[in-house]
Design an enzyme around this catalytic site. Structure first.
Site, PDB file in Angstrom:
ATOM      1  N   VAL A 202       0.864  -1.233   0.025  1.00 45.51           N
ATOM      2  CA  VAL A 202       0.102  -0.064  -0.084  1.00 45.51           C
ATOM      3  C   VAL A 202       0.853   1.311  -0.012  1.00 45.51           C
ATOM      4  CG1 VAL A 202      -1.636   1.257   1.262  1.00 45.51           C
ATOM      5  CG2 VAL A 202      -1.903  -1.199   1.319  1.00 45.51           C
ATOM      6  N   ALA A 203       0.390   2.235  -0.925  1.00 45.33           N
ATOM      7  CA  ALA A 203       1.336   3.638  -0.772  1.00 45.33           C
ATOM      8  C   ALA A 203       2.471   3.321  -1.328  1.00 45.33           C
ATOM      9  CB  ALA A 203       1.190   4.060   0.512  1.00 45.33           C
ATOM     10  N   GLY A 205       3.123   3.280  -4.885  1.00 43.99           N
ATOM     11  CA  GLY A 205       3.351   3.794  -6.328  1.00 43.99           C
ATOM     12  C   GLY A 205       3.031   2.416  -7.247  1.00 43.99           C
ATOM     13  N   LEU A 206       2.168   1.309  -6.721  1.00 51.03           N
ATOM     14  CA  LEU A 206       1.998   0.238  -7.846  1.00 51.03           C
ATOM     15  C   LEU A 206       0.726   0.109  -8.135  1.00 51.03           C
ATOM     16  CD1 LEU A 206       4.572  -2.171  -5.661  1.00 51.03           C
ATOM     17  CD2 LEU A 206       4.883  -0.991  -8.184  1.00 51.03           C
ATOM     18  N   ALA A 207      -0.249   1.079  -7.838  1.00 55.45           N
ATOM     19  CA  ALA A 207      -1.525   1.012  -8.190  1.00 55.45           C
ATOM     20  C   ALA A 207      -2.362  -0.181  -7.661  1.00 55.45           C
ATOM     21  CB  ALA A 207      -1.704   1.175  -9.656  1.00 55.45           C
ATOM     22  N   GLY A 208      -2.066  -0.542  -6.383  1.00 57.98           N
ATOM     23  CA  GLY A 208      -2.703  -1.532  -6.032  1.00 57.98           C
ATOM     24  C   GLY A 208      -4.015  -1.420  -5.780  1.00 57.98           C
ATOM     25  N   SER A 210      -6.111   0.657  -7.128  1.00 59.91           N
ATOM     26  CA  SER A 210      -6.741   0.569  -8.670  1.00 59.91           C
ATOM     27  C   SER A 210      -6.761  -0.963  -9.037  1.00 59.91           C
ATOM     28  CB  SER A 210      -6.056   1.773  -9.221  1.00 59.91           C
ATOM     29  OG  SER A 210      -5.837   2.732  -8.907  1.00 59.91           O
ATOM     30  N   ALA A 211      -5.834  -1.438  -9.000  1.00 58.97           N
ATOM     31  CA  ALA A 211      -6.110  -2.906  -9.252  1.00 58.97           C
ATOM     32  C   ALA A 211      -7.178  -3.671  -8.959  1.00 58.97           C
ATOM     33  CB  ALA A 211      -4.562  -3.562  -9.266  1.00 58.97           C
ATOM     34  N   ASP A 243      -6.149   5.857 -13.251  1.00 59.01           N
ATOM     35  CA  ASP A 243      -5.299   4.709 -13.658  1.00 59.01           C
ATOM     36  C   ASP A 243      -6.174   3.445 -13.708  1.00 59.01           C
ATOM     37  OD1 ASP A 243      -5.420   4.578 -10.989  1.00 59.01           O
ATOM     38  OD2 ASP A 243      -3.500   4.107 -10.730  1.00 59.01           O
TER      39      ASP A 243
END
Length: 409
Positions: A202-203, A205-208, A210-211, A243
């Site tokens: 979490v937090a 920068g891997l768009a978890g 949003s995924a 994203d």
């Protein structure tokens, strides 16, 4: 909206549940597993009690869904290739259903499958790049007619990354499709429980998050048989975040505008190393810092990316030429802001680019995770080993090859 111990969101719906589908039969229990990561989603139907042992062999699907809406492309292989394969289906929204041989061809970048297709024994080696790809959150999605609350989201590891349910993108995605059903004046809303296993930091920068939202849209669309195509879902996803539309499809893409306009590229397999930080970095704070920096005099955008049309064409050509050409274009406008908030990022980038075979190191998203592009798989594994010896938490990953036929499904 109710919460249970901070780990489970429950949302009620304005219309009552109905325990029968439109064909007058008991509502079938279906269990889905949605795999979400920062570049792909694979939906695999695990079980469906539809009177047949193997849904792959089910050739008697009706031409209407449980809401009475017509299914334009009924197909006996909806949702899965094989219940034993744990491999995602091609054409899960039934807009591009194909046989297993064609699925193998798609997932192998158009190279074709050298073995005879068999529903009972799919060629798992054809999916090596897919099944071993990167990090992913896993979202088992269960549908039944026995739950008190139509929509429930719980976190399997006991940690909910957000305090407010309406800040939870997964819940917002579920409610988005729930609202659509309400607008269609149907009184049937199956109870749905989603358990999110967070493997993407979490937090970071891997768009978890949003995924997760994109996976919920795909999973609920399939489980509720709302029959939206992926293009339809892409349009809806824009309401959840810039994203999320890209993550509906995955692969390699160029996004413009607010992210809802996505252009996909054919790619070869690329090899990366993800380097993680022990400390999170707030996306909101990074963008606030970027705004502060851009408000100053003499601030210019990166020249390579000043023209969207030129950017898309340059990326397309670079991807075709290979990782070296792509490395020359890698840039993240958020880098300076992230470095200001977390100065150690600068040294981490330098250390990463000193590793043999690493072509470029940039922050992923708003950071602090670094994405290192390697020249090949050997270089990625070697760099990962070197960095681990210095105390860096990292993981070597690959992004599968994509041919244009993938986005036609």
């Amino acid at each position: 909206m109710k919460t249970d111990g901070g780990n489970t969101w429950r949302a009620s719906h304005s219309k009552p549940l109905n325990t029968a589908n439109t064909m007058g039969e008991p509502f079938s229990h279906s269990e889905y597993s949605v795999h979400a990561d920062q570049s792909e989603f694979y939906l695999n139907e695990l079980t469906e009690h539809s009177g047949q042992d193997n849904p792959c062999m089910n050739t008697s699907r009706l031409n209407t869904n449980r809401y009475g809406h017509p299914v334009v492309h009924p197909c006996p292989k909806i949702h899965c290739i094989c219940t034993q394969s744990n491999i995602a289906a091609i054409g899960s929204d039934c807009t591009g259903c194909v046989d297993i041989a064609q699925a193998c061809k798609m997932l192998r970048g158009g190279q074709g499958c050298t073995q005879d297709p068999c529903v009972k024994n799919p060629h798992t080696q054809c999916f090596t790049d897919v099944s071993n790809h990167a990090m992913r959150n896993v979202l088992p999605l269960n549908v039944s007619n026995t739950e008190q609350f139509p929509i429930q989201i719980e976190y399997a590891n006991g940690r909910n990354p957000v305090l407010n349910p309406m800040d939870d993108l997964a819940m917002r995605a579920a409610l988005l499709l729930s609202k659509d059903i309400d607008l269609q004046n149907t009184h049937i809303l199956p109870s749905t429980r989603i358990s999110i296993e967070k493997n993407i930091p979490v937090a970071a920068g891997l768009a978890g998050g949003s995924a997760d939202a994109a996976a919920v849209l795909l999973g609920i669309n399939s489980a509720w048989q709302t029959n939206y195509s992926r293009c339809d879902l892409l349009g809806k996803a824009g309401a959840l975040g810039a994203d999320v539309p890209f993550l509906i499809w995955g692969g390699a893409a160029y996004g413009s505008g607010t992210g809802s306009c996505v252009t996909f590229f054919e790619t070869q397999t690329l090899y990366w190393v993800l380097c993680f930080s022990k400390h999170p970095l707030s996306t909101r704070k990074v963008f606030q810092e970027l705004d502060r920096q851009r408000s100053g005099a003499g601030c210019n955008h990166h020249p390579v990316f000043s023209n969207p049309a030129e950017c898309a064409e340059m990326l397309k050509k670079a991807i075709k030429r290979g990782p070296e050409a792509l490395a020359a274009l890698l840039h993240n406008d958020l880098t300076s802001a992230a470095k200001m908030l977390m100065p150690e990022i600068a040294e981490r980038i330098k250390a990463a680019e000193r590793c043999p075979g690493i072509l470029r190191a940039i922050i992923s998203g708003s950071g602090p995770t670094l994405a290192l592009l390697a020249e090949d798989a050997e270089a990625a594994n070697r760099a990962c080993s070197i960095l681990k010896d210095t105390g860096v938490i990292c993981k070597a990953v690959s992004s599968p090859a994509y041919s244009s036929i993938y986005w036609q499904t």
